[in-house]
Enzyme design. Structure first.
Site, PDB file in Angstrom:
ATOM      1  N   HIS A  77       0.827  -1.100  -0.107  1.00  0.00           N
ATOM      2  CA  HIS A  77       0.105  -0.111  -0.054  1.00  0.00           C
ATOM      3  C   HIS A  77       0.936   1.335   0.000  1.00  0.00           C
ATOM      4  O   HIS A  77       0.516   2.233  -0.500  1.00  0.00           O
ATOM      5  CB  HIS A  77      -1.012  -0.031   1.158  1.00  0.00           C
ATOM      6  CG  HIS A  77      -1.934  -1.155   1.225  1.00  0.00           C
ATOM      7  ND1 HIS A  77      -2.563  -1.564   2.358  1.00  0.00           N
ATOM      8  CD2 HIS A  77      -2.218  -2.230   0.248  1.00  0.00           C
ATOM      9  CE1 HIS A  77      -3.172  -2.551   1.924  1.00  0.00           C
ATOM     10  NE2 HIS A  77      -2.935  -3.046   0.665  1.00  0.00           N
ATOM     11  N   HIS A 234      -9.648  -2.345  -4.849  1.00  0.00           N
ATOM     12  CA  HIS A 234      -8.333  -2.531  -3.806  1.00  0.00           C
ATOM     13  C   HIS A 234      -7.413  -3.392  -4.461  1.00  0.00           C
ATOM     14  O   HIS A 234      -6.090  -3.339  -4.304  1.00  0.00           O
ATOM     15  CB  HIS A 234      -8.721  -2.979  -2.599  1.00  0.00           C
ATOM     16  CG  HIS A 234      -7.446  -3.183  -1.524  1.00  0.00           C
ATOM     17  ND1 HIS A 234      -7.046  -1.918  -0.835  1.00  0.00           N
ATOM     18  CD2 HIS A 234      -6.759  -4.316  -1.374  1.00  0.00           C
ATOM     19  CE1 HIS A 234      -6.023  -2.502  -0.257  1.00  0.00           C
ATOM     20  NE2 HIS A 234      -5.686  -3.803  -0.504  1.00  0.00           N
ATOM     21  N   ASP A 238      -3.499  -2.849  -5.062  1.00  0.00           N
ATOM     22  CA  ASP A 238      -2.305  -3.804  -4.773  1.00  0.00           C
ATOM     23  C   ASP A 238      -1.491  -3.916  -6.057  1.00  0.00           C
ATOM     24  O   ASP A 238      -0.219  -4.036  -5.734  1.00  0.00           O
ATOM     25  CB  ASP A 238      -2.968  -4.977  -4.329  1.00  0.00           C
ATOM     26  CG  ASP A 238      -3.515  -5.085  -2.948  1.00  0.00           C
ATOM     27  OD1 ASP A 238      -3.245  -4.293  -2.044  1.00  0.00           O
ATOM     28  OD2 ASP A 238      -4.180  -6.173  -2.799  1.00  0.00           O
ATOM     29  N   HIS A 261      -0.635 -11.076  -5.135  1.00  0.00           N
ATOM     30  CA  HIS A 261       0.541 -10.497  -4.777  1.00  0.00           C
ATOM     31  C   HIS A 261       1.715 -11.206  -5.405  1.00  0.00           C
ATOM     32  O   HIS A 261       2.756 -10.831  -6.297  1.00  0.00           O
ATOM     33  CB  HIS A 261       1.044 -10.256  -3.360  1.00  0.00           C
ATOM     34  CG  HIS A 261       0.051  -9.365  -2.663  1.00  0.00           C
ATOM     35  ND1 HIS A 261      -0.052  -7.995  -2.947  1.00  0.00           N
ATOM     36  CD2 HIS A 261      -0.870  -9.388  -1.704  1.00  0.00           C
ATOM     37  CE1 HIS A 261      -1.026  -7.403  -2.539  1.00  0.00           C
ATOM     38  NE2 HIS A 261      -1.419  -8.314  -1.609  1.00  0.00           N
TER      39      HIS A 261
HETATM   40 ZN   LIG Z   1      -3.846  -4.715  -0.090  1.00  0.00          ZN
END
Ligand SMILES: [Zn+2]
Length: 309
Positions: A77, A234, A238, A261
């Site tokens: 973030h 969101h 990311d 991720h």
């Molecule tokens: Zn996140």
């Protein structure tokens, strides 16, 4: 031109998983420095460059590793906030193993960076131009980079919970789009996942205030959603942070389908493993105007981003 902060800014909160108090400071750094994380609680201090080749696979967050077992988790973030405000050089000091989660979005970091002020540095800025498509897959999930003149992010998610369901969104990240459209969207999870994580000693710092928690069709967090499609926003936030670990602005279209991720990191590794898939490019003024942080100001932040201050 490269950019850093005019003055240092500080953030205080807790780590999402450890629940421990955490303090983060972003300090100005000279041209050519890049973004570097420093663990100030270790003696001697440990520096970890904010780069894809220092990322260790982790399902829940982006975990940096200095190669000697010293790690820093949940960097995505603050990385998104730095990329979204066009900061190329900074020393980010953290006094523990985890970046504070704050409100679960990037908005507090963005607001702090803008408060510190953006200083343009008299040094050429280099971007990474993607020359041909690169893709990684895992089951139905995939992440892809394709050539484009500026950064675009295109994301799709599918969740069984009706409160999330299928969401998709595509954004050209120029003209402050990150601040207006993505920065205030919070981490989200299901109540069942929270229960499982707690059993494993994770998400100890998670509350209904720093994560959107859903259960089936219900949003359990008080105040509900900041955007009807906050979840996909969101995921794009990311992706913005994870792509910033390329180490320079990317000129590419990123497509994520149920990607996380670890997958975005695998994608960067695949890109840089193939020297014919990318090249350095010194940014012209016209190209710089199309980068995500060009000309951003506090009024670009979504109105909801001010509520959680
Ligand atoms: Zn996140």
């Amino acid at each position: 031109m490269q950019a850093t902060l005019k003055k240092a800014v500080m953030f205080q909160g807790v780590g999402l998983h450890s629940g421990a108090p955490a303090r983060l400071e972003i300090h100005p750094a000279p041209a050519g420095h890049g973004i570097v994380f420093r663990r100030t609680d270790l003696n001697p201090v440990v520096d970890i460059p904010a780069r894809w080749d220092h990322v260790t696979p982790s399902r829940l967050c982006t975990l940096m590793d200095d190669g000697k077992g010293n790690t820093l988790s949940t960097v995505e973030h603050v990385m998104a906030a730095l990329a979204g405000t066009g900061i190329h050089n900074a020393l980010v000091k953290v006094d523990g193993p985890e970046v504070p989660i704050l409100d679960g979005s990037a908005a507090p970091f963005v607001r702090g960076i803008l408060r510190g002020g953006i200083l343009l540095q008299q040094a050429d800025l280099r971007a990474i131009r993607v020359l041909r498509p690169v893709e990684v897959r895992e089951g139905e999930a995939f992440a892809r980079l394709a050539p484009a003149d500026h950064l675009e992010i295109d994301f799709q998610i599918d969740f069984a919970d009706a409160a999330i369901g299928h969401q998709e969104k595509r954004l050209d990240m120029a003209n402050g789009a990150f601040l207006r459209e993505l920065a205030d969207s919070r981490t989200f999870c299901r109540q069942a996942d929270v229960d499982a994580m707690r059993k494993n000693g994770l998400a100890l710092g998670g509350t209904y205030l720093n994560a959107v928690v859903v259960d089936g069709a219900r949003v359990l967090s008080p105040g509900g959603l900041r955007h009807q499609d906050e979840a996909v926003r969101h995921k794009m936030l990311d992706a913005m942070g994870d792509l910033a670990l390329a180490g320079a602005p990317l000129l590419a279209r990123y497509t994520g389908h149920r990607a996380g991720h670890a997958m975005t990191n695998r994608l960067l590794r695949a890109l840089f493993a193939d020297p014919t898939a990318w090249r350095w490019e010194t940014c012209s003024p016209a190209l710089e105007d199309r980068l995500p942080g060009a000309g951003v100001a506090a009024y670009d932040l979504a109105a909801t981003a001010w509520v959680a201050a």
